[in-house]
Design an enzyme around this catalytic site. Structure first.
Site, PDB file in Angstrom:
ATOM      1  N   HIS A   1       0.797  -1.232   0.000  1.00 43.26           N
ATOM      2  CA  HIS A   1       0.000   0.000   0.000  1.00 43.26           C
ATOM      3  C   HIS A   1       0.832   1.286   0.000  1.00 43.26           C
ATOM      4  CE1 HIS A   1      -3.461  -2.466   0.239  1.00 43.26           C
ATOM      5  NE2 HIS A   1      -3.615  -2.552   1.539  1.00 43.26           N
TER       6      HIS A   1
ATOM      7  N   HIS B   1      -9.742   2.208   0.207  1.00 44.10           N
ATOM      8  CA  HIS B   1      -9.680   1.067   1.119  1.00 44.10           C
ATOM      9  C   HIS B   1     -10.829   1.075   2.130  1.00 44.10           C
ATOM     10  CE1 HIS B   1      -7.796  -2.240   3.220  1.00 44.10           C
ATOM     11  NE2 HIS B   1      -6.773  -2.222   2.370  1.00 44.10           N
TER      12      HIS B   1
ATOM     13  N   GLU C   1     -11.706  -3.621  -3.142  1.00 43.75           N
ATOM     14  CA  GLU C   1     -10.746  -2.618  -3.619  1.00 43.75           C
ATOM     15  C   GLU C   1     -10.530  -2.778  -5.117  1.00 43.75           C
ATOM     16  OE1 GLU C   1      -7.114  -3.248  -1.245  1.00 43.75           O
ATOM     17  OE2 GLU C   1      -8.426  -4.380   0.071  1.00 43.75           O
TER      18      GLU C   1
HETATM   19  C1  GAL Z   1      -5.667  -5.283   2.233  1.00 43.99           C
HETATM   20  C2  GAL Z   1      -4.693  -6.394   2.000  1.00 43.99           C
HETATM   21  C3  GAL Z   1      -4.616  -7.196   3.265  1.00 43.99           C
HETATM   22  C4  GAL Z   1      -4.221  -6.328   4.441  1.00 43.99           C
HETATM   23  C5  GAL Z   1      -5.131  -5.121   4.509  1.00 43.99           C
HETATM   24  C6  GAL Z   1      -4.708  -4.108   5.542  1.00 43.99           C
HETATM   25  O1  GAL Z   1      -5.788  -4.497   1.075  1.00 43.99           O
HETATM   26  O2  GAL Z   1      -5.130  -7.179   0.894  1.00 43.99           O
HETATM   27  O3  GAL Z   1      -3.706  -8.266   3.115  1.00 43.99           O
HETATM   28  O4  GAL Z   1      -2.891  -5.928   4.296  1.00 43.99           O
HETATM   29  O5  GAL Z   1      -5.187  -4.459   3.284  1.00 43.99           O
HETATM   30  O6  GAL Z   1      -4.723  -4.636   6.814  1.00 43.99           O
END
Ligand code: GAL
Length: 376
Positions: A114, A190, A326
């Site tokens: 991210h 998110h 997402e």
């Molecule tokens: C998502 C990701 C997960 C986790 C989450 C944040 O987008 O796919 O594995 O990292 O974000 O906790």
């Protein structure tokens, strides 16, 4: 001038201050049909999203915090933020572009997640400009990420626009970006949804349909192997409406700990035009969420890392009490030449739209209007 919500330009309220003393503003966007969205300048983040249920009663259906400090705390798992410069994972935080190797933060051992560390897009404070017109109300967030920030090449100028049309209970999110050097870009929101209201104990009874015949299998660290496989015969087959909890258990023992997979969207125009990617439904409230996007894929994450942290109004967010849908490019695209391209070049314009559209079950499937046709 009109008397509807569209006539009023959303006004900035003070939401709080960041630890390093930057003021954070909050804007309220409203439709005439009951949707209220609150968005803030830290992370160009969706903080609240109120939508009516079958009886016209509103609830906030996204997870978040009441204060900037909440968003800055360890409890924040990217709640509602704009995620990037590259959302999802990049293997070992490394990629090579035009013969040069780049190293990014490894913030999710052993990978980059991210957009990295302190200056990932979810953590910086964006500039904001609100607007209204006869179609609705919006806020345009802009951020200029300097060359080399979080290890990424090129200055990336990003605009994220949240827009609430006057009617239809939709939240449209549009992403625009330009760069002065070739650079990978993969942007998403998110938001964590629980259609019974944020803080309700579980999403395992929500039903989901995904417009995806295929997904990208991963290794144990959630990095794609490069294959694109059929969902047929796996717990990832959501081509028919299925309860989230129905087949989740076998996935608990995998690296994903539940659903945390990238689904490749079907429609011939996926990646170009808006397609219906996902439909999520909660029986008691009757709320339905439809996600439309022009992105080629969607990460369905079932809130496996939620740990009972306390969020808005003192409500706690239990394990699997919300899901993320997402819209994005495939994870680690920058290291897989067979995946759709995520490299933005100087002179090109990145543009993408995702729409979260809400309905209630009671008004659909009566053979009138387009409710029945649109049913996913
Ligand atoms: C998502 C990701 C997960 C986790 C989450 C944040 O987008 O796919 O594995 O990292 O974000 O906790």
């Amino acid at each position: 001038m009109t008397t509807s919500a569209s006539g009023e330009e959303p006004v900035a309220e003070q939401f709080g201050m960041t630890k390093d003393g930057q003021a954070v503003e909050l804007f309220t966007l409203k439709s005439d049909t009951g949707l209220v969205a609150k968005v803030m300048t830290r992370g160009a983040t969706l903080v609240q999203l109120h939508v009516p249920d079958n009886d016209g009663k509103s609830a906030d259906v996204v997870l978040g915090f009441d204060s900037v400090a909440g968003y800055e705390s360890e409890d924040n798992q990217y709640f509602g933020c704009t995620t990037g410069r590259v959302c999802n994972r990049i293997a070992k935080g490394k990629f090579t572009l035009d013969g040069k190797e780049y190293s990014l933060a490894v913030n999710n051992e052993p990978n980059h997640l991210h957009g990295g560390g302190e200056k990932s897009l979810d953590k910086v404070v964006w500039k904001a400009k609100s607007f209204s017109n006869d179609k609705g109300q919006g806020v345009r967030f802009s951020y200029s990420s300097p060359d080399g920030e979080e290890g990424y090449p090129g200055q990336l100028d990003i605009v994220v626009t949240y827009f609430v049309p006057v009617t239809g209970n939709r939240l449209n999110i549009t992403y625009n970006a330009t760069t002065d050097k070739a650079t990978p870009v993969n942007l998403t929101n998110h938001a964590y949804f629980n259609l019974a209201g944020a803080g309700s104990p579980s999403v395992l009874d929500h039903t989901l349909r995904l417009n995806a015949d295929r997904y990208t299998p991963t290794d144990d660290t959630l990095i794609p192997t490069g294959a694109v496989d059929s969902v047929e015969g796996t717990p990832l087959d959501f081509r028919k409406v299925t309860k989230i909890g129905q087949r989740i258990e076998p996935l608990t023992g995998t690296g994903a700990l539940g659903y945390d997979h990238n689904f490749v969207l079907n429609a011939p125009e996926a990646g170009k035009k808006l397609v219906l990617a996902a439909a999520l439904r909660e029986k008691t409230s009757g709320r339905i969420l439809r996600v439309r996007t022009d992105q080629p894929a969607i990460q369905f994450y079932s809130g496996n890392f939620l740990k009972g942290q306390v969020g808005k109004e003192g409500k706690s967010y239990a394990h699997r009490s919300a899901i993320c849908l997402e819209t994005q490019h495939y994870p680690d695209s920058v290291n897989h030449s067979n995946f759709p391209n995520t490299i933005l070049k100087p002179g090109e314009k990145f543009q993408s739209t995702t729409i979260y559209e809400f309905a209630v079950a009671g008004t659909e499937g009566n053979g009138k209007g387009d409710g029945a046709k649109k049913k996913l």
